[in-house]
Design a protein around this motif. Structure first.
Motif, PDB file in Angstrom:
ATOM      1  N   GLU A  95      17.944  -0.248  -4.485  1.00 19.74           N
ATOM      2  CA  GLU A  95      17.376   0.576  -5.552  1.00 19.74           C
ATOM      3  C   GLU A  95      15.862   0.394  -5.503  1.00 19.74           C
ATOM      4  N   SER A  96      15.185   1.221  -4.726  1.00 24.62           N
ATOM      5  CA  SER A  96      13.755   1.030  -4.503  1.00 24.62           C
ATOM      6  C   SER A  96      12.944   1.652  -5.633  1.00 24.62           C
ATOM      7  N   ILE A  97      11.778   1.058  -5.877  1.00 29.41           N
ATOM      8  CA  ILE A  97      10.869   1.559  -6.908  1.00 29.41           C
ATOM      9  C   ILE A  97       9.494   1.783  -6.301  1.00 29.41           C
ATOM     10  N   ASN A  98       8.697   2.595  -7.000  1.00 32.23           N
ATOM     11  CA  ASN A  98       7.332   2.833  -6.524  1.00 32.23           C
ATOM     12  C   ASN A  98       6.375   1.843  -7.168  1.00 32.23           C
ATOM     13  N   ALA A  99       5.087   2.058  -6.955  1.00 32.56           N
ATOM     14  CA  ALA A  99       4.081   1.107  -7.443  1.00 32.56           C
ATOM     15  C   ALA A  99       4.000   1.072  -8.960  1.00 32.56           C
ATOM     16  N   LEU A 100       4.547   2.080  -9.631  1.00 33.34           N
ATOM     17  CA  LEU A 100       4.558   2.112 -11.089  1.00 33.34           C
ATOM     18  C   LEU A 100       5.873   1.588 -11.657  1.00 33.34           C
ATOM     19  N   HIS A 101       6.697   0.986 -10.783  1.00 34.38           N
ATOM     20  CA  HIS A 101       7.996   0.431 -11.163  1.00 34.38           C
ATOM     21  C   HIS A 101       8.963   1.508 -11.648  1.00 34.38           C
ATOM     22  N   ARG A 102       8.802   2.701 -11.104  1.00 34.02           N
ATOM     23  CA  ARG A 102       9.723   3.798 -11.382  1.00 34.02           C
ATOM     24  C   ARG A 102      10.605   4.015 -10.158  1.00 34.02           C
ATOM     25  N   ARG A 138       2.901  -2.934   4.297  1.00 36.83           N
ATOM     26  CA  ARG A 138       3.010  -3.583   5.601  1.00 36.83           C
ATOM     27  C   ARG A 138       2.021  -4.732   5.737  1.00 36.83           C
ATOM     28  N   ARG A 139       0.788  -4.495   5.356  1.00 38.79           N
ATOM     29  CA  ARG A 139      -0.271  -5.495   5.500  1.00 38.79           C
ATOM     30  C   ARG A 139      -1.250  -5.285   4.357  1.00 38.79           C
ATOM     31  N   PHE A 140      -1.654  -6.351   3.704  1.00 34.79           N
ATOM     32  CA  PHE A 140      -2.473  -6.207   2.506  1.00 34.79           C
ATOM     33  C   PHE A 140      -3.779  -5.485   2.791  1.00 34.79           C
ATOM     34  N   SER A 141      -4.448  -5.821   3.877  1.00 38.28           N
ATOM     35  CA  SER A 141      -5.749  -5.209   4.147  1.00 38.28           C
ATOM     36  C   SER A 141      -5.639  -3.691   4.311  1.00 38.28           C
ATOM     37  N   SER A 142      -4.595  -3.224   4.992  1.00 43.60           N
ATOM     38  CA  SER A 142      -4.436  -1.782   5.176  1.00 43.60           C
ATOM     39  C   SER A 142      -4.029  -1.106   3.870  1.00 43.60           C
ATOM     40  N   TYR A 143      -3.196  -1.780   3.068  1.00 46.85           N
ATOM     41  CA  TYR A 143      -2.808  -1.210   1.780  1.00 46.85           C
ATOM     42  C   TYR A 143      -4.025  -1.118   0.856  1.00 46.85           C
ATOM     43  N   GLN A 144      -4.841  -2.139   0.861  1.00 47.57           N
ATOM     44  CA  GLN A 144      -6.054  -2.160   0.055  1.00 47.57           C
ATOM     45  C   GLN A 144      -6.971  -0.993   0.438  1.00 47.57           C
ATOM     46  N   SER A 145      -7.126  -0.771   1.738  1.00 49.17           N
ATOM     47  CA  SER A 145      -7.964   0.331   2.210  1.00 49.17           C
ATOM     48  C   SER A 145      -7.365   1.690   1.821  1.00 49.17           C
ATOM     49  N   LYS A 146      -6.043   1.803   1.934  1.00 53.54           N
ATOM     50  CA  LYS A 146      -5.366   3.052   1.572  1.00 53.54           C
ATOM     51  C   LYS A 146      -5.598   3.396   0.106  1.00 53.54           C
ATOM     52  N   ILE A 147      -5.472   2.419  -0.757  1.00 58.08           N
ATOM     53  CA  ILE A 147      -5.668   2.658  -2.185  1.00 58.08           C
ATOM     54  C   ILE A 147      -7.128   3.001  -2.471  1.00 58.08           C
ATOM     55  N   ARG A 148      -8.043   2.313  -1.825  1.00 59.09           N
ATOM     56  CA  ARG A 148      -9.458   2.587  -2.051  1.00 59.09           C
ATOM     57  C   ARG A 148      -9.812   4.019  -1.647  1.00 59.09           C
ATOM     58  N   LEU A 149      -9.386   4.417  -0.442  1.00 54.69           N
ATOM     59  CA  LEU A 149      -9.734   5.746   0.062  1.00 54.69           C
ATOM     60  C   LEU A 149      -8.945   6.848  -0.646  1.00 54.69           C
ATOM     61  N   GLY A 150      -7.627   6.640  -0.770  1.00 49.43           N
ATOM     62  CA  GLY A 150      -6.795   7.665  -1.386  1.00 49.43           C
ATOM     63  C   GLY A 150      -7.074   7.831  -2.862  1.00 49.43           C
ATOM     64  N   GLY A 151      -7.267   6.713  -3.561  1.00 45.54           N
ATOM     65  CA  GLY A 151      -7.574   6.796  -4.985  1.00 45.54           C
ATOM     66  C   GLY A 151      -8.890   7.497  -5.242  1.00 45.54           C
ATOM     67  N   ALA A 152      -9.889   7.234  -4.403  1.00 42.84           N
ATOM     68  CA  ALA A 152     -11.184   7.902  -4.553  1.00 42.84           C
ATOM     69  C   ALA A 152     -11.066   9.392  -4.260  1.00 42.84           C
ATOM     70  N   ALA A 153     -10.242   9.759  -3.268  1.00 50.07           N
ATOM     71  CA  ALA A 153     -10.047  11.169  -2.936  1.00 50.07           C
ATOM     72  C   ALA A 153      -9.395  11.910  -4.099  1.00 50.07           C
ATOM     73  N   TYR A 154      -8.379  11.306  -4.694  1.00 49.07           N
ATOM     74  CA  TYR A 154      -7.759  11.920  -5.873  1.00 49.07           C
ATOM     75  C   TYR A 154      -8.774  12.057  -7.007  1.00 49.07           C
ATOM     76  N   GLN A 155      -9.612  11.058  -7.182  1.00 44.71           N
ATOM     77  CA  GLN A 155     -10.575  11.055  -8.280  1.00 44.71           C
ATOM     78  C   GLN A 155     -11.584  12.190  -8.139  1.00 44.71           C
ATOM     79  N   ALA A 184       0.239   7.015  -9.279  1.00 43.16           N
ATOM     80  CA  ALA A 184       0.357   5.654  -8.740  1.00 43.16           C
ATOM     81  C   ALA A 184      -0.920   5.240  -8.025  1.00 43.16           C
ATOM     82  N   TRP A 185      -1.479   6.145  -7.208  1.00 52.09           N
ATOM     83  CA  TRP A 185      -2.715   5.831  -6.483  1.00 52.09           C
ATOM     84  C   TRP A 185      -3.862   5.587  -7.460  1.00 52.09           C
TER      85      TRP A 185
END
Length: 297
Positions: A150-157, A201-218, A230-231
């Motif tokens: 039963e998988s959940i996303n980053a918002l625990h949904r 998969r790897r914290f450094s890549s996840y951190q970069s993904k959130i930084r870039l993707g979150g800024a793009a959404y913003q 979630a982003w």
């Protein structure tokens, strides 16, 4: 005539997984790939160019930094029908691996009733093992056999499914590839296909993904504020130095893994692991060149 399956991929800095993704799906009968590269700065583009020497890949550069995913994937999905003769389209992400019965996507999709326009497929997140003081996890298709039932996303949904669909000219793909619009026929759930999902998969890549993707959404003022929630929330964690605590909370101890297997909340499936290991052995020189590209990027 065999059902022609075309896969679309929207990617950004996916050097650690893009080759496995394309080769795995190619081995399952996906005939060609439309890959839109959105401002990758790592070795992703170099790996794709090498892959294109023996896999049918249409490489598309997308230089806008606004993450208009629905618009961009819709364009690729329509092109799959109009320009590539697709019968079915799988709108995929680089961290998602679709497993078809007998490893044969065309045969399975050929058996789908004509009145069904698309199939929803459930995703299962890979378990991220505890990594101690190291920030790099070990959740990767070449290493992982354990998944949350039963998988959940980053918002625990609950993790929403993805939708693959019959190809047609006027398809519209929803943000996140979770649904389609403009179709004729029903959309049904399939329990014969699974998606193994590797978002962590790897914290450094996840951190970069959130930084870039979150800024793009913003910066994209045209998207509804509910899209990419979630982003956006993960980016706020990143700005408050809370993303590492989130990552630590994802990690599973050996004791918790054993308990999860016993209770059934975690299951073991080695099909993808075995397939990727075989592909790496088959294309060992290609993988060596990919490693060199990553070192140089």
């Amino acid at each position: 005539m065999s059902t022609r399956v075309v896969m679309t991929l929207l990617v950004r800095n996916e050097e650690d997984v893009i080759a496995e993704n394309i080769l795995f799906h190619y081995a399952q009968g996906v005939e060609s790939f439309l890959v839109m590269d959105n401002l990758s700065t790592d070795a992703t583009s170099a790996i794709l160019r090498r892959l294109a020497r023996f896999v049918p890949i249409t490489y598309i550069q997308q230089t806008s930094d606004t993450y208009d995913q629905a618009q961009w994937v819709t364009e690729m999905a329509r092109s799959a029908y109009q320009d590539h003769g697709a019968d079915w389209v799988i709108n995929n992400d680089a961290d998602e691996f679709w497993l078809f019965p007998d490893g044969d996507a065309p045969s399975f999709l050929d058996s789908v009733a004509p009145g069904i326009a698309g199939l929803f497929v459930q995703r299962f997140n890979a378990v991220l093992p505890e990594s101690g003081r190291r920030r790099d996890g070990l959740a990767h298709p070449s290493q992982s056999c354990f998944f949350w039932r039963e998988s959940i996303n980053a918002l625990h949904r609950p993790l929403p499914p993805k939708c693959m669909h019959r190809a047609f000219a006027d398809v519209t793909v929803d943000q996140g590839n979770h649904e389609i619009f403009g179709h004729q026929g029903s959309l049904e759930f399939s329990d014969q296909v699974s998606i193994f999902h590797f978002p962590y998969r790897r914290f450094s890549s996840y951190q970069s993904k959130i930084r870039l993707g979150g800024a793009a959404y913003q910066r994209n003022k045209g998207l509804p504020r509910t899209w990419g929630d979630a982003w956006r929330q993960q980016r706020r964690l990143l700005r408050r130095d809370g993303l590492w605590e989130f990552w630590r909370g994802l990690q599973t101890t050996p004791e918790a893994l054993a308990q999860g297997l016993k209770e059934g909340s975690i299951f073991e499936d080695a099909r993808l692991f075995v397939a990727v290991k075989s592909l790496r052995a088959k294309h060992r020189w290609f993988w060596l060149k990919c490693r060199i590209s990553r070192w140089l990027s």
